[in-house]
Write an enzyme that holds these catalytic residues in place. Structure first.
Site, mmCIF file in Angstrom:
data_model
loop_
_atom_site.group_PDB
_atom_site.id
_atom_site.type_symbol
_atom_site.label_atom_id
_atom_site.label_comp_id
_atom_site.label_asym_id
_atom_site.label_seq_id
_atom_site.Cartn_x
_atom_site.Cartn_y
_atom_site.Cartn_z
ATOM 1 N N ARG A 168 42.259 -2.095 -7.529
ATOM 2 C CA ARG A 168 40.975 -2.348 -8.182
ATOM 3 C C ARG A 168 39.925 -1.382 -7.669
ATOM 4 O O ARG A 168 39.929 -1.041 -6.484
ATOM 5 C CB ARG A 168 40.579 -3.790 -7.857
ATOM 6 C CG ARG A 168 39.200 -4.181 -8.296
ATOM 7 C CD ARG A 168 39.065 -5.677 -8.309
ATOM 8 N NE ARG A 168 38.820 -6.224 -6.986
ATOM 9 C CZ ARG A 168 38.884 -7.519 -6.706
ATOM 10 N NH1 ARG A 168 39.230 -8.389 -7.647
ATOM 11 N NH2 ARG A 168 38.626 -7.965 -5.510
ATOM 12 N N ASP A 243 31.730 -16.619 -3.057
ATOM 13 C CA ASP A 243 32.593 -15.544 -2.554
ATOM 14 C C ASP A 243 33.087 -14.650 -3.688
ATOM 15 O O ASP A 243 33.764 -13.652 -3.429
ATOM 16 C CB ASP A 243 33.794 -16.120 -1.782
ATOM 17 C CG ASP A 243 34.570 -17.143 -2.587
ATOM 18 O OD1 ASP A 243 33.946 -18.108 -3.054
ATOM 19 O OD2 ASP A 243 35.777 -16.976 -2.771
ATOM 20 N N ASN A 244 32.737 -14.981 -4.922
ATOM 21 C CA ASN A 244 33.185 -14.149 -6.043
ATOM 22 C C ASN A 244 32.049 -13.407 -6.728
ATOM 23 O O ASN A 244 32.241 -12.827 -7.795
ATOM 24 C CB ASN A 244 33.938 -15.009 -7.067
ATOM 25 C CG ASN A 244 35.284 -15.468 -6.529
ATOM 26 O OD1 ASN A 244 35.850 -14.836 -5.641
ATOM 27 N ND2 ASN A 244 35.780 -16.567 -7.036
HETATM 28 P P1 AMP Z 1 39.808 -16.628 -5.634
HETATM 29 O O1 AMP Z 1 39.444 -18.000 -6.104
HETATM 30 O O2 AMP Z 1 40.933 -15.985 -6.398
HETATM 31 O O3 AMP Z 1 38.629 -15.735 -5.533
HETATM 32 O O4 AMP Z 1 40.401 -16.806 -4.167
HETATM 33 C C1 AMP Z 1 39.751 -17.511 -3.141
HETATM 34 C C2 AMP Z 1 40.327 -17.139 -1.818
HETATM 35 O O5 AMP Z 1 41.722 -17.450 -1.748
HETATM 36 C C3 AMP Z 1 40.209 -15.688 -1.474
HETATM 37 O O6 AMP Z 1 39.886 -15.594 -0.120
HETATM 38 C C4 AMP Z 1 41.584 -15.115 -1.782
HETATM 39 O O7 AMP Z 1 41.908 -13.982 -1.012
HETATM 40 C C5 AMP Z 1 42.477 -16.290 -1.416
HETATM 41 N N1 AMP Z 1 43.724 -16.288 -2.170
HETATM 42 C C6 AMP Z 1 43.897 -16.505 -3.489
HETATM 43 N N2 AMP Z 1 45.188 -16.405 -3.826
HETATM 44 C C7 AMP Z 1 45.875 -16.111 -2.690
HETATM 45 C C8 AMP Z 1 47.250 -15.882 -2.377
HETATM 46 N N3 AMP Z 1 48.210 -15.929 -3.301
HETATM 47 N N4 AMP Z 1 47.553 -15.610 -1.099
HETATM 48 C C9 AMP Z 1 46.625 -15.546 -0.136
HETATM 49 N N5 AMP Z 1 45.313 -15.780 -0.373
HETATM 50 C C10 AMP Z 1 44.933 -16.040 -1.632
HETATM 51 MG MG MG Z 2 37.759 -14.419 -4.784
#
Ligand code: AMP
Ligand code: MG
Length: 480
Positions: A168, A243-244
């Site tokens: 990305r 965090d997003n």
């Molecule tokens: P997201 O909701 O996708 O922004 O993810 C929230 C958090 O979970 C972030 O810190 C991501 O890095 C972590 N995360 C999401 N999917 C995974 C995964 N398959 N393995 C490890 N960490 C994950």
């Molecule tokens: Mg995220």
């Protein structure tokens, strides 16, 4: 590529250095060569794109690292988060001299993986690849994807899926949640970190009498502009946790996103969003709430005796959100409608049009196109209550009567996309790709590159078709 090591030079508490775990049996998925050119990739880098986008090739000039951050998820404090499956692979300088982050997603477990496996699946990688590309072409500030690879490595999600990895690009991976982590776990780092954010992303604020307040105002305004653009193209991010969202107001981390088809402002596209917190219509207020959370993390930057006044000043910064959002939204909506934005009745007329789309459950993108193409009869024929449409049309034509309609019609063409990434378009491309056929990814990539121009040679009837009235919108799973 030209490198800039700036993030790796910050205090080491802010990240964990590690190498990616390569994707086993990686094969080419799709590559955005034009983006690689813009990012200053050499011919040799481009020839190695599969190795780079599968974690097999890294760069001696930049030590790959996982960032730590925290955040509020669905309105609740979630504590420490971080790159759980992604790595900042490099920071590079693009053709315009701008520093861009390259972030490898699906690069293996990190200390921030919590229960996750550190991997990404082909389905979500293709969704992010196509949506990042589509948003950029629509003029919405967003991360993009240089390329992705796939493999037959099985990954357990709700069912077994194909493993994949993608690279990305974004102008910034510093999230609002970075400030939350620092305040909670390493408060001494806050002044220096904030200073770096200003230097890197808002250097013009350094000239200001109060750089932190100028910085806060800019972050708030850029976020408001981004949200206005989302609303105008009908994009729902799906998971607007703190965090997003990043500090430059460019779209990031949109897993369970959706481009709206029927105009249903309270449509929930994220399967895990039980309360509808992140519906399309909530996006402006959620962004405002996220920014309020973020501003609270700037308070410790004030001297003890100036805290109260500083809090008030930060609150004043947040007051820029609504007018900035409204200015951009109203202006953009008038443009989509072919109405002059300075006319006092334009916004009310646009709202009336949106109310018709809502009550008649009409397709958002198609309806604006019909208005643009003066297909008033077709629009009216789709209404169960044609009188409402007649009232609208009278008002609409009255406003346009003494205007430069030629110019307004030209403006409309730059504001109303012919193509958006409908959910089933992405789904079709994913299903074929899971069987090693990337032709539909390629077709959509080309189609979405020029979303405002009709491309009869590439287009399929389904690209334009609104969802059938008996067909429910698809909800997208967060598990990716
Ligand atoms: P997201 O909701 O996708 O922004 O993810 C929230 C958090 O979970 C972030 O810190 C991501 O890095 C972590 N995360 C999401 N999917 C995974 C995964 N398959 N393995 C490890 N960490 C994950
Ligand atoms: Mg995220």
């Amino acid at each position: 590529m030209q490198f800039n090591t700036r993030y790796s030079l910050l205090d080491s508490k802010l990240f964990h250095q590690q190498m990616p775990a390569p994707l086993i049996g990686a094969k080419a998925g799709h590559f955005n060569a034009a983006l690689a050119d813009e990012l200053g990739w050499s011919e040799a880098d481009k020839a190695d794109w599969v190795q780079i986008c599968s974690g097999q090739k890294t760069f001696a000039e930049f030590p790959p690292l996982a960032m730590v951050y925290a955040g509020h998820q669905f309105g609740q404090w979630a504590g420490q988060l971080g790159d759980g499956r992604g790595l900042l692979l490099a920071q590079i300088i693009d053709q315009h001299g701008k520093t861009i982050d390259l972030h490898l997603k699906g690069a293996g477990k990190t200390p921030y993986s919590r229960m996750g496996d550190g991997r990404a699946v082909l389905r979500s990688v293709i969704r992010e690849y196509l949506a990042g590309h589509a948003l950029n072409a629509l003029g919405v500030p967003s991360s993009n994807v240089v390329g992705f690879t796939t493999s037959t490595q099985p990954i357990q999600r709700e069912k077994i899926e194909h493993g994949a990895m993608m690279l990305r690009s974004s102008d910034c991976h510093i999230r609002l949640g970075h400030f939350e982590w620092i305040n909670q776990y390493a408060p001494k780092l806050l002044p220096e970190f904030t200073q770096k954010c200003i230097e890197w992303h808002y250097p013009e604020c350094l000239e200001h009498e109060q750089p932190i307040l100028a910085f806060a105002t800019k972050v708030i305004q850029n976020t408001a502009i981004m949200i206005a653009k989302w609303q105008l193209v009908g994009f729902a991010h799906g998971v607007m946790n703190t965090d997003n969202l990043n500090i430059t107001g460019s779209t990031l981390d949109f897993g369970p996103y959706g481009f709206m088809e029927r105009f249903r402002p309270n449509w929930i596209n994220n399967h895990s969003d039980h309360s509808g917190r992140y519906t399309y219509q909530q996006q402006p207020s959620v962004a405002h709430w996220n920014l309020w959370v973020w501003l609270n993390n700037l308070i410790p930057l004030a001297k003890a005796e100036e805290k109260d006044i500083f809090k008030e000043q930060l609150a004043q910064c947040l007051e820029h959100f609504e007018p900035t959002f409204l200015e951009h939204y109203q202006h953009g909506l008038s443009q989509k409608m072919g109405l002059p934005h300075f006319h006092k009745d334009s916004f009310d007329c646009a709202m009336l049009f949106l109310r018709i789309l809502q009550s008649e459950q009409l397709d958002y993108t198609q309806s604006f196109l019909r208005l643009q193409n003066k297909q008033y009869t077709e629009l009216k024929d789709d209404c169960l209550d044609p009188r409402q449409f007649d009232d609208f049309l009278t008002q609409y034509e009255n406003i346009r009567m003494h205007q430069d309609t030629e110019q307004l019609d030209l403006d409309m063409k730059t504001a109303n996309p012919v193509y958006i990434l409908r959910n089933y378009m992405a789904q079709k491309a994913i299903e074929l790709a899971e069987n090693d056929d990337f032709s539909e990814v390629e077709r959509l990539f080309n189609l979405l590159k020029q979303p405002f121009s009709k491309q009869s040679d590439l287009e399929k009837a389904e690209d334009l078709a609104p969802l059938a009235s008996d067909q429910p919108e698809v909800m997208v799973s967060c598990s990716s």
